[in-house]
Design a protein around this motif. Structure first.
Motif, PDB file in Angstrom:
ATOM      1  N   ARG A   1       0.839  -1.206   0.000  1.00 22.10           N
ATOM      2  CA  ARG A   1       0.000   0.000   0.000  1.00 22.10           C
ATOM      3  C   ARG A   1       0.871   1.253   0.000  1.00 22.10           C
ATOM      4  O   ARG A   1       0.603   2.208  -0.719  1.00 22.10           O
ATOM      5  CB  ARG A   1      -0.930  -0.024   1.213  1.00 22.10           C
ATOM      6  CG  ARG A   1      -1.892   1.117   1.258  1.00 22.10           C
ATOM      7  CD  ARG A   1      -2.794   0.963   2.457  1.00 22.10           C
ATOM      8  NE  ARG A   1      -3.828   1.959   2.457  1.00 22.10           N
ATOM      9  CZ  ARG A   1      -4.869   1.931   3.220  1.00 22.10           C
ATOM     10  NH1 ARG A   1      -5.053   0.942   4.061  1.00 22.10           N
ATOM     11  NH2 ARG A   1      -5.768   2.885   3.186  1.00 22.10           N
TER      12      ARG A   1
ATOM     13  N   ASP B   1       2.307   1.704  -3.448  1.00 19.89           N
ATOM     14  CA  ASP B   1       1.277   2.195  -4.376  1.00 19.89           C
ATOM     15  C   ASP B   1       1.030   3.688  -4.174  1.00 19.89           C
ATOM     16  O   ASP B   1       0.931   4.451  -5.138  1.00 19.89           O
ATOM     17  CB  ASP B   1      -0.036   1.426  -4.201  1.00 19.89           C
ATOM     18  CG  ASP B   1       0.049  -0.008  -4.690  1.00 19.89           C
ATOM     19  OD1 ASP B   1       0.998  -0.333  -5.445  1.00 19.89           O
ATOM     20  OD2 ASP B   1      -0.827  -0.803  -4.300  1.00 19.89           O
ATOM     21  N   GLU B   2       0.925   4.112  -2.911  1.00 14.21           N
ATOM     22  CA  GLU B   2       0.688   5.527  -2.630  1.00 14.21           C
ATOM     23  C   GLU B   2       1.875   6.384  -3.052  1.00 14.21           C
ATOM     24  O   GLU B   2       1.701   7.487  -3.580  1.00 14.21           O
ATOM     25  CB  GLU B   2       0.371   5.729  -1.146  1.00 14.21           C
ATOM     26  CG  GLU B   2      -0.975   5.178  -0.759  1.00 14.21           C
ATOM     27  CD  GLU B   2      -1.221   5.183   0.744  1.00 14.21           C
ATOM     28  OE1 GLU B   2      -0.312   5.592   1.518  1.00 14.21           O
ATOM     29  OE2 GLU B   2      -2.329   4.781   1.152  1.00 14.21           O
TER      30      GLU B   2
ATOM     31  N   GLU C   1       3.997   5.684  -5.486  1.00 12.15           N
ATOM     32  CA  GLU C   1       3.983   5.731  -6.949  1.00 12.15           C
ATOM     33  C   GLU C   1       2.934   6.718  -7.452  1.00 12.15           C
ATOM     34  O   GLU C   1       3.198   7.513  -8.360  1.00 12.15           O
ATOM     35  CB  GLU C   1       3.711   4.341  -7.517  1.00 12.15           C
ATOM     36  CG  GLU C   1       3.709   4.314  -9.030  1.00 12.15           C
ATOM     37  CD  GLU C   1       3.416   2.933  -9.587  1.00 12.15           C
ATOM     38  OE1 GLU C   1       3.842   2.667 -10.714  1.00 12.15           O
ATOM     39  OE2 GLU C   1       2.748   2.125  -8.893  1.00 12.15           O
ATOM     40  N   GLU C   2       1.755   6.703  -6.852  1.00 17.34           N
ATOM     41  CA  GLU C   2       0.707   7.649  -7.246  1.00 17.34           C
ATOM     42  C   GLU C   2       1.160   9.089  -7.041  1.00 17.34           C
ATOM     43  O   GLU C   2       0.917   9.947  -7.885  1.00 17.34           O
ATOM     44  CB  GLU C   2      -0.569   7.391  -6.449  1.00 17.34           C
ATOM     45  CG  GLU C   2      -1.304   6.142  -6.852  1.00 17.34           C
ATOM     46  CD  GLU C   2      -2.494   5.859  -5.945  1.00 17.34           C
ATOM     47  OE1 GLU C   2      -2.957   6.774  -5.234  1.00 17.34           O
ATOM     48  OE2 GLU C   2      -2.950   4.708  -5.944  1.00 17.34           O
ATOM     49  N   GLN C   3       1.834   9.346  -5.938  1.00 14.91           N
ATOM     50  CA  GLN C   3       2.293  10.709  -5.669  1.00 14.91           C
ATOM     51  C   GLN C   3       3.355  11.134  -6.678  1.00 14.91           C
ATOM     52  O   GLN C   3       3.336  12.262  -7.170  1.00 14.91           O
ATOM     53  CB  GLN C   3       2.840  10.837  -4.255  1.00 14.91           C
ATOM     54  CG  GLN C   3       3.255  12.268  -3.947  1.00 14.91           C
ATOM     55  CD  GLN C   3       3.510  12.512  -2.483  1.00 14.91           C
ATOM     56  OE1 GLN C   3       3.232  11.652  -1.656  1.00 14.91           O
ATOM     57  NE2 GLN C   3       4.024  13.665  -2.166  1.00 14.91           N
TER      58      GLN C   3
ATOM     59  N   MET D   1       3.641  10.081  -9.732  1.00 14.67           N
ATOM     60  CA  MET D   1       2.948  10.318 -10.984  1.00 14.67           C
ATOM     61  C   MET D   1       2.213  11.658 -10.994  1.00 14.67           C
ATOM     62  O   MET D   1       2.231  12.378 -11.990  1.00 14.67           O
ATOM     63  CB  MET D   1       1.978   9.161 -11.292  1.00 14.67           C
ATOM     64  CG  MET D   1       2.679   7.814 -11.458  1.00 14.67           C
ATOM     65  SD  MET D   1       3.962   7.819 -12.712  1.00 14.67           S
ATOM     66  CE  MET D   1       2.985   7.892 -14.170  1.00 14.67           C
ATOM     67  N   ARG D   2       1.572  12.000  -9.873  1.00 11.42           N
ATOM     68  CA  ARG D   2       0.890  13.295  -9.780  1.00 11.42           C
ATOM     69  C   ARG D   2       1.881  14.443  -9.880  1.00 11.42           C
ATOM     70  O   ARG D   2       1.642  15.430 -10.566  1.00 11.42           O
ATOM     71  CB  ARG D   2       0.126  13.397  -8.463  1.00 11.42           C
ATOM     72  CG  ARG D   2      -1.223  12.745  -8.442  1.00 11.42           C
ATOM     73  CD  ARG D   2      -2.030  13.158  -7.206  1.00 11.42           C
ATOM     74  NE  ARG D   2      -1.324  12.989  -5.960  1.00 11.42           N
ATOM     75  CZ  ARG D   2      -1.354  11.883  -5.211  1.00 11.42           C
ATOM     76  NH1 ARG D   2      -2.055  10.835  -5.599  1.00 11.42           N
ATOM     77  NH2 ARG D   2      -0.673  11.807  -4.077  1.00 11.42           N
TER      78      ARG D   2
END
Length: 111
Positions: free
Chosen positions: A97, A100-101, A103-105, A107-108
């Motif tokens: 988790r 994943d978080e 990686e999302e950050q 990407m943003r």
């Protein structure tokens, strides 16, 4: 651990001296309980959540293998970390988790 807000000694005190004595006594007791090392024995601190709050892996005792939060610095105490469906998280689920978080950050931030 039950962390509660300090009672307002000003409502109970007849003088500033009484207020100060009640306030000091409260914080002495609070620190004696919250910062007692027996409460964090068996925790491996893995992630800084900011503001002196931590994600920890329990390495001994009945909760061994579970991830727990340590919010003692702000009076929140210790508590199990849970996923979206309320299940307690072990290390592998917590770590995935977290990845994943992260990686999302990234990407943003890259947009």
């Amino acid at each position: 651990m039950d962390a509660r807000a300090a009672p307002d000694p000003g409502e109970l005190a007849a003088s500033i001296e009484e207020y100060n004595a009640a306030d000091e006594a409260y914080w002495e007791q609070y620190h004696a309980v919250v910062y007692d090392l027996r409460h964090s024995t068996g925790l491996l601190y893995l992630g800084d959540l900011g503001c002196a709050r931590w994600a920890s892996l329990v390495v001994s005792g009945p909760a061994r293998g579970q991830m727990w939060g340590d919010h003692t610095a702000d009076g929140g105490g210790f508590f199990p970390l849970v996923d979206d469906d309320g299940r307690r998280m072990g290390f592998a689920r917590w770590y995935r988790r977290w990845l994943d978080e992260a990686e999302e950050q990234v990407m943003r931030d890259a947009r």
